[in-house]
Scaffold this motif. Structure first.
Motif, PDB file in Angstrom:
ATOM      1  N   SER A   6      -0.727   9.198  -6.924  1.00  0.00           N
ATOM      2  CA  SER A   6      -1.383   8.147  -6.163  1.00  0.00           C
ATOM      3  C   SER A   6      -1.103   6.777  -6.768  1.00  0.00           C
ATOM      4  CB  SER A   6      -2.893   8.411  -6.179  1.00  0.00           C
ATOM      5  OG  SER A   6      -3.599   7.289  -5.721  1.00  0.00           O
ATOM      6  N   LEU A  33      -2.693  10.054  -1.240  1.00  0.00           N
ATOM      7  CA  LEU A  33      -2.979   8.663  -0.923  1.00  0.00           C
ATOM      8  C   LEU A  33      -4.337   8.248  -1.476  1.00  0.00           C
ATOM      9  CD1 LEU A  33      -1.946   8.658   2.845  1.00  0.00           C
ATOM     10  CD2 LEU A  33      -0.676   7.677   0.949  1.00  0.00           C
ATOM     11  N   ASN A  37      -4.195   2.977   0.481  1.00  0.00           N
ATOM     12  CA  ASN A  37      -2.940   3.471   1.052  1.00  0.00           C
ATOM     13  C   ASN A  37      -3.237   4.346   2.268  1.00  0.00           C
ATOM     14  OD1 ASN A  37      -0.759   2.378  -0.508  1.00  0.00           O
ATOM     15  ND2 ASN A  37      -1.596   3.522  -2.221  1.00  0.00           N
ATOM     16  N   PHE A  38      -4.344   5.069   2.234  1.00  0.00           N
ATOM     17  CA  PHE A  38      -4.761   5.876   3.383  1.00  0.00           C
ATOM     18  C   PHE A  38      -5.064   4.970   4.583  1.00  0.00           C
ATOM     19  CE2 PHE A  38      -8.314   7.657   5.870  1.00  0.00           C
ATOM     20  CZ  PHE A  38      -7.647   8.713   6.456  1.00  0.00           C
ATOM     21  N   TRP A  41      -1.903   3.553   5.969  1.00  0.00           N
ATOM     22  CA  TRP A  41      -1.154   4.603   6.667  1.00  0.00           C
ATOM     23  C   TRP A  41      -1.758   4.867   8.043  1.00  0.00           C
ATOM     24  CZ3 TRP A  41      -2.687   9.524   8.264  1.00  0.00           C
ATOM     25  CH2 TRP A  41      -1.652  10.345   8.731  1.00  0.00           C
ATOM     26  N   ASN A  44      -0.871   1.927  10.360  1.00  0.00           N
ATOM     27  CA  ASN A  44       0.563   1.853  10.603  1.00  0.00           C
ATOM     28  C   ASN A  44       1.006   3.021  11.480  1.00  0.00           C
ATOM     29  OD1 ASN A  44       3.323   1.460  10.540  1.00  0.00           O
ATOM     30  ND2 ASN A  44       3.555   2.090   8.422  1.00  0.00           N
ATOM     31  N   TYR A  45       0.649   4.239  11.098  1.00  0.00           N
ATOM     32  CA  TYR A  45       1.087   5.429  11.817  1.00  0.00           C
ATOM     33  C   TYR A  45       0.435   5.526  13.195  1.00  0.00           C
ATOM     34  CZ  TYR A  45       2.269  10.307  12.679  1.00  0.00           C
ATOM     35  OH  TYR A  45       2.750  11.452  13.216  1.00  0.00           O
ATOM     36  N   LYS A  50       0.807  -2.964  10.694  1.00  0.00           N
ATOM     37  CA  LYS A  50       1.311  -2.770   9.333  1.00  0.00           C
ATOM     38  C   LYS A  50       0.706  -3.787   8.380  1.00  0.00           C
ATOM     39  CE  LYS A  50       5.570  -0.795  10.981  1.00  0.00           C
ATOM     40  NZ  LYS A  50       7.012  -0.808  10.975  1.00  0.00           N
ATOM     41  N   GLY A  53      -0.889  -1.610   1.258  1.00  0.00           N
ATOM     42  CA  GLY A  53      -1.801  -0.580   0.795  1.00  0.00           C
ATOM     43  C   GLY A  53      -2.594  -0.995  -0.430  1.00  0.00           C
ATOM     44  N   SER A 108     -10.873   8.631   1.713  1.00  0.00           N
ATOM     45  CA  SER A 108      -9.848   9.359   0.974  1.00  0.00           C
ATOM     46  C   SER A 108     -10.130   9.196  -0.508  1.00  0.00           C
ATOM     47  CB  SER A 108      -8.455   8.814   1.315  1.00  0.00           C
ATOM     48  OG  SER A 108      -7.471   9.500   0.577  1.00  0.00           O
TER      49      SER A 108
END
Length: 139
Positions: A6, A33, A37-38, A41, A44-45, A50, A53, A108
């Motif tokens: 991580s 993550l 960062n989670f 993500w 973004n995903y 965007k 993180g 997370s």
């Protein structure tokens, strides 16, 4: 094959969440993550929004298109990124969660509320009392 370690952002070793087990493992670096960062993500995903993180950049609003700032008292809406502090310092976010409703967040962490990993967690204890504010990326 194990995922990379991580990119742990350096929160205090003490676990400030009274609902988590009495151990430092909830904050320790590990595979997968970390919280920020989670959240990066997810946006973004899931939505193509965007941003960095880094939890400090996200909280400061400098990570990218963070949307609209929400004060610590809210009101919060589903999808808001709610930032928490380690020790009452209103200038230093150490954790971020995705707001679901007044009773739940998506988090997370290595471990919290006796359950590891990405989980829907009860918004009690530290998840409610240590809020610094939020960003609403979907305004």
């Amino acid at each position: 094959m194990e995922p990379p370690t991580s990119t742990y952002t350096g929160a205090a070793e003490e676990n400030p969440d009274p609902d988590a087990p009495l151990a430092t493992t909830a904050w320790a670096a590990g595979p997968g993550l970390d919280c920020s960062n989670f959240t990066a993500w997810v946006y973004n995903y899931g939505l193509g929004i965007k941003f960095s993180g880094d939890v400090h950049e996200q909280f400061a609003g400098t990570a990218g298109p963070m949307g609209v700032r929400v004060p610590e008292e809210g009101p919060f809406e589903p999808g808001d990124l709610v930032f928490l502090h380690p020790d009452g310092n209103p200038n230093e976010a150490s954790h971020v969660v995705v707001y679901v409703d007044d009773e739940h967040v998506i988090d997370s962490r290595v471990s919290a509320q006796n359950v590891p990993g990405v989980q829907i967690r009860n918004r009690i204890g530290w998840y409610r009392d240590a809020v610094l504010g939020a960003w609403r990326p979907i305004a």
